[in-house]
Design a protein around this motif. Structure first.
Motif, mmCIF file in Angstrom:
data_model
loop_
_atom_site.group_PDB
_atom_site.id
_atom_site.type_symbol
_atom_site.label_atom_id
_atom_site.label_comp_id
_atom_site.label_asym_id
_atom_site.label_seq_id
_atom_site.Cartn_x
_atom_site.Cartn_y
_atom_site.Cartn_z
ATOM 1 N N THR A 127 0.827 -1.199 0.000
ATOM 2 C CA THR A 127 0.000 0.000 0.000
ATOM 3 C C THR A 127 0.865 1.253 0.000
ATOM 4 O O THR A 127 2.038 1.211 0.371
ATOM 5 C CB THR A 127 -0.919 0.037 1.233
ATOM 6 N N LYS A 128 0.288 2.364 -0.431
ATOM 7 C CA LYS A 128 0.994 3.647 -0.423
ATOM 8 C C LYS A 128 0.477 4.489 0.721
ATOM 9 O O LYS A 128 -0.719 4.585 0.946
ATOM 10 C CB LYS A 128 0.784 4.392 -1.739
ATOM 11 N N GLU A 129 1.383 5.083 1.449
ATOM 12 C CA GLU A 129 1.056 5.992 2.544
ATOM 13 C C GLU A 129 1.730 7.335 2.265
ATOM 14 O O GLU A 129 2.769 7.401 1.609
ATOM 15 C CB GLU A 129 1.554 5.439 3.880
ATOM 16 N N ILE A 130 1.154 8.404 2.789
ATOM 17 C CA ILE A 130 1.701 9.747 2.605
ATOM 18 C C ILE A 130 2.600 10.096 3.796
ATOM 19 O O ILE A 130 2.213 9.938 4.944
ATOM 20 C CB ILE A 130 0.566 10.787 2.488
ATOM 21 N N PHE A 131 3.809 10.565 3.493
ATOM 22 C CA PHE A 131 4.780 10.959 4.517
ATOM 23 C C PHE A 131 5.365 12.326 4.172
ATOM 24 O O PHE A 131 5.420 12.711 3.007
ATOM 25 C CB PHE A 131 5.955 9.964 4.574
ATOM 26 N N ASN A 132 5.827 13.035 5.193
ATOM 27 C CA ASN A 132 6.655 14.230 4.985
ATOM 28 C C ASN A 132 8.087 13.732 4.811
ATOM 29 O O ASN A 132 8.873 13.721 5.738
ATOM 30 C CB ASN A 132 6.588 15.166 6.201
ATOM 31 N N ALA A 133 8.418 13.310 3.610
ATOM 32 C CA ALA A 133 9.646 12.535 3.464
ATOM 33 C C ALA A 133 10.554 12.988 2.333
ATOM 34 O O ALA A 133 11.451 12.260 1.952
ATOM 35 C CB ALA A 133 9.275 11.067 3.244
ATOM 36 N N ALA A 134 10.364 14.167 1.790
ATOM 37 C CA ALA A 134 11.232 14.578 0.683
ATOM 38 C C ALA A 134 11.852 15.943 0.974
ATOM 39 O O ALA A 134 11.318 16.756 1.713
ATOM 40 C CB ALA A 134 10.448 14.642 -0.617
ATOM 41 N N LYS A 135 13.004 16.152 0.372
ATOM 42 C CA LYS A 135 13.695 17.434 0.423
ATOM 43 C C LYS A 135 13.894 17.874 -1.021
ATOM 44 O O LYS A 135 14.358 17.110 -1.860
ATOM 45 C CB LYS A 135 15.033 17.285 1.137
ATOM 46 N N VAL A 136 13.501 19.115 -1.333
ATOM 47 C CA VAL A 136 13.549 19.631 -2.702
ATOM 48 C C VAL A 136 14.422 20.872 -2.739
ATOM 49 O O VAL A 136 14.382 21.708 -1.836
ATOM 50 C CB VAL A 136 12.125 19.984 -3.203
ATOM 51 N N GLN A 137 15.210 20.994 -3.803
ATOM 52 C CA GLN A 137 16.039 22.168 -4.015
ATOM 53 C C GLN A 137 15.469 22.948 -5.198
ATOM 54 O O GLN A 137 15.227 22.373 -6.257
ATOM 55 C CB GLN A 137 17.477 21.762 -4.302
#
Length: 76
Positions: free
Chosen positions: A27-37
């Protein structure tokens, strides 16, 4: 003209959770898991004048996000 180079943390992304965690089959879950430049520039040009009693302004704004890159995507 303004040049910017910004890193944003905690971008929401959908990550696949393996079935052995008990959430079902991959399954897919939503996380605060990325860093963007983000890199780019912004500009603004304007003109203000008066002809007799008539006052006027002319302006233009623009930007160019020439480099947006995901630099990390994981749950820590």
């Amino acid at each position: 003209m303004i040049y910017y180079d910004k890193e944003t943390y905690g971008i929401l992304v959908g990550l696949t959770i393996p079935a052995y965690f008990g959430n079902g089959l991959n399954t897919k879950e939503i996380f605060n898991a990325a860093k963007v430049q983000n890199k780019g520039f912004e500009f603004s040009l304007g003109w203000r004048d008066q002809v007799g009693k008539l006052k006027y302004n002319i302006g233009i704004n623009g930007n160019d996000d020439f480099h947006n890159k995901i630099i990390q995507q994981s749950v820590e």
